[in-house]
Structures are given as C-alpha cells and as structure tokens.
Design a protein around this motif. Structure first.
Motif, PDB file in Angstrom:
ATOM      1  N   GLN A  92      -0.529  10.854  -7.530  1.00  0.00           N
ATOM      2  CA  GLN A  92      -1.825  11.486  -7.357  1.00  0.00           C
ATOM      3  C   GLN A  92      -1.913  12.864  -7.996  1.00  0.00           C
ATOM      4  OE1 GLN A  92      -3.320  11.308  -3.273  1.00  0.00           O
ATOM      5  NE2 GLN A  92      -1.675   9.909  -2.722  1.00  0.00           N
ATOM      6  N   ALA A 105       3.729  10.229  -3.870  1.00  0.00           N
ATOM      7  CA  ALA A 105       2.731  11.297  -3.910  1.00  0.00           C
ATOM      8  C   ALA A 105       2.490  11.793  -5.325  1.00  0.00           C
ATOM      9  CB  ALA A 105       3.158  12.451  -3.003  1.00  0.00           C
ATOM     10  N   ARG A 130      -7.201   4.951  -4.497  1.00  0.00           N
ATOM     11  CA  ARG A 130      -6.159   4.139  -3.858  1.00  0.00           C
ATOM     12  C   ARG A 130      -4.883   4.221  -4.665  1.00  0.00           C
ATOM     13  NH1 ARG A 130      -6.928  -2.222  -5.459  1.00  0.00           N
ATOM     14  NH2 ARG A 130      -7.541  -1.908  -7.609  1.00  0.00           N
ATOM     15  N   GLY A 160      -0.300   4.687  -0.606  1.00  0.00           N
ATOM     16  CA  GLY A 160      -1.013   5.948  -0.575  1.00  0.00           C
ATOM     17  C   GLY A 160      -0.445   6.988   0.365  1.00  0.00           C
ATOM     18  N   THR A 161       0.261   6.549   1.420  1.00  0.00           N
ATOM     19  CA  THR A 161       0.813   7.499   2.386  1.00  0.00           C
ATOM     20  C   THR A 161       2.324   7.672   2.245  1.00  0.00           C
ATOM     21  OG1 THR A 161       1.091   5.761   4.064  1.00  0.00           O
ATOM     22  CG2 THR A 161      -1.012   6.946   4.035  1.00  0.00           C
ATOM     23  N   GLU A 162       2.917   7.042   1.250  1.00  0.00           N
ATOM     24  CA  GLU A 162       4.359   7.126   1.068  1.00  0.00           C
ATOM     25  C   GLU A 162       4.726   8.380   0.263  1.00  0.00           C
ATOM     26  OE1 GLU A 162       6.688   5.267   2.369  1.00  0.00           O
ATOM     27  OE2 GLU A 162       5.246   3.927   3.352  1.00  0.00           O
ATOM     28  N   PRO A 163       5.574   9.252   0.810  1.00  0.00           N
ATOM     29  CA  PRO A 163       5.908  10.510   0.123  1.00  0.00           C
ATOM     30  C   PRO A 163       6.493  10.320  -1.275  1.00  0.00           C
ATOM     31  CG  PRO A 163       6.607  10.608   2.417  1.00  0.00           C
ATOM     32  CD  PRO A 163       6.167   9.202   2.161  1.00  0.00           C
ATOM     33  N   ASP A 215       0.856  -1.181   0.000  1.00  0.00           N
ATOM     34  CA  ASP A 215       0.000   0.000   0.000  1.00  0.00           C
ATOM     35  C   ASP A 215       0.893   1.232   0.000  1.00  0.00           C
ATOM     36  OD1 ASP A 215      -2.541  -1.279   0.081  1.00  0.00           O
ATOM     37  OD2 ASP A 215      -2.200  -1.742   2.191  1.00  0.00           O
TER      38      ASP A 215
END
Length: 208
Positions: free
Chosen positions: A63, A60, A84, A54-57, A52
């Motif tokens: 997105q 980014a 996602r 989605g929160t990994e810099p 997963d």
C-alpha cells in the motif's frame, strides 16, 4: 519516475517495475501466505484462490511503496485510495480467463478510475499462469465482448507479462487483461493491490 515510464503508462497503460521486494520481504510474504492457506478450510480454496492480505503486516508495503505509488498516482492523477489487497494463485490446470476489465463499463481514456499493482511472489511465466494484457486498450473506451471475453480467445495485440519474484506490474484496471493457464503446476502466487479514485473508494468493487 522518468518521462519514458510516464509515457508508457499514458499510452500503453502498464509498467513493469523490477526488483521492488527484497529477498527478506519475499520470504516473509511467502511464510504468511502459507500460514493463511493452511488455516483455510479445504472447500474454500477454489480455482483462483488467494488470502485476504489487507491487514497482514508483511503486506503493508503493497500500500505504501514509493516506486509503486508513483506509477499508480500517474494513472489516477494523484487521487489514490487503497481498495483491497488480495492474493491469487491458480493451481495446476486452472487460471485461464477471458479478457476483461475490473469495472462495469467503459471509461474515458483521460480519466482512469482503477489501477492494479500486481506484486509477483513467484517467477511468473506463460507456463504457470502469467497475466496477459492488451497494451493501450484502456484508451479504447470499450470493454471486451464476444469471443475476446472467452477464456480460449487470444487478442492479436495481447502481451504475456513474464516477471521475476519481487517485481511489481502496475496497470490500469481498464486495460484488457486476463490470467493464463497454469499448465506446469509451478506456484504462481500474486498479490493484487487495487487502488481507485475517491468517488469509488467507498464502493464494493468486485471482480468484473
């Protein structure tokens, strides 16, 4: 984005964007992916595993990149919401899928609900599990059934999407698509950024 690209998105449902990522960005993504993989329990790494992201810099950009979002927006009529960011990497001997779509049923050709952006982290070819698509199938208002939904099926109009590391392939999630077999064992890391319209952004969209 030029008129030819817009026309391809409308009629065929997909677009190949070369050289979106720099070598520096690719290296950072590779390092983060490998760190997450090393920290995962062995029994969690399945036949099509990926972290997963989605929160990994370092991911980014998946997105926000303007070239990619322009293609996504064209398919979603500017109604773009991130659903996602997920990795996928079929190991040696795995990855072959039946043709499918990423929604629970047919959609009208003029109103696509979901779009995928596949960020290619390793060179992708038929021998290491490249994605297969059936161009234009997003306009058929039906989903794969019967033999076409089986892993060994081959649609007469399907196309194998070979790409280089750093490229991005954008396509409607309603285009019939599937993974190929990773026969060579070469790495084929892929980041799936999935986008949807506002009415489904809060839903839990699974792998249909």
């Amino acid at each position: 984005m030029d008129n030819q690209a817009l026309r391809q998105l409308e009629l065929e449902g997909w677009l190949h964007l070369p050289r979106v990522l720099s070598e520096k960005e690719l290296a950072a993504m590779h390092a983060t992916w490998d760190r997450l993989a090393a920290a995962s329990p062995n029994d969690s790494v399945g036949i099509n595993w990926g972290p997963d992201l989605g929160t990994e810099p370092d991911f980014a950009v998946c997105q926000t990149h303007p070239r990619v979002l322009a293609a996504v927006s064209a398919l979603l009529d500017d109604d773009v919401h991130v659903l996602r960011i997920k990795g996928r990497a079929p190991p040696h001997g795995h990855g072959r899928q039946g043709l499918h779509v990423d929604w629970k049923g047919p959609t009208p050709p003029e109103r696509q609900l979901l779009v995928n952006a596949f960020w290619v982290l390793d060179d992708m070819a038929l021998d290491n599990g490249a994605t297969r698509i059936v161009p234009g199938s997003h306009r058929w208002a039906r989903v794969p059934r019967g033999s076409y939904a089986q892993p060994q099926s081959v649609h007469p109009a399907e196309r194998v999407l070979e790409a280089r590391a750093g490229d991005v392939i954008v396509f409607s999630s309603h285009v019939w698509h599937a993974g190929s077999l990773n026969a060579s064992g070469r790495r084929r890391r892929l980041v799936i950024a999935q986008f949807g319209r506002h009415e489904i952004a809060a839903e839990n969209v699974g792998d249909y």
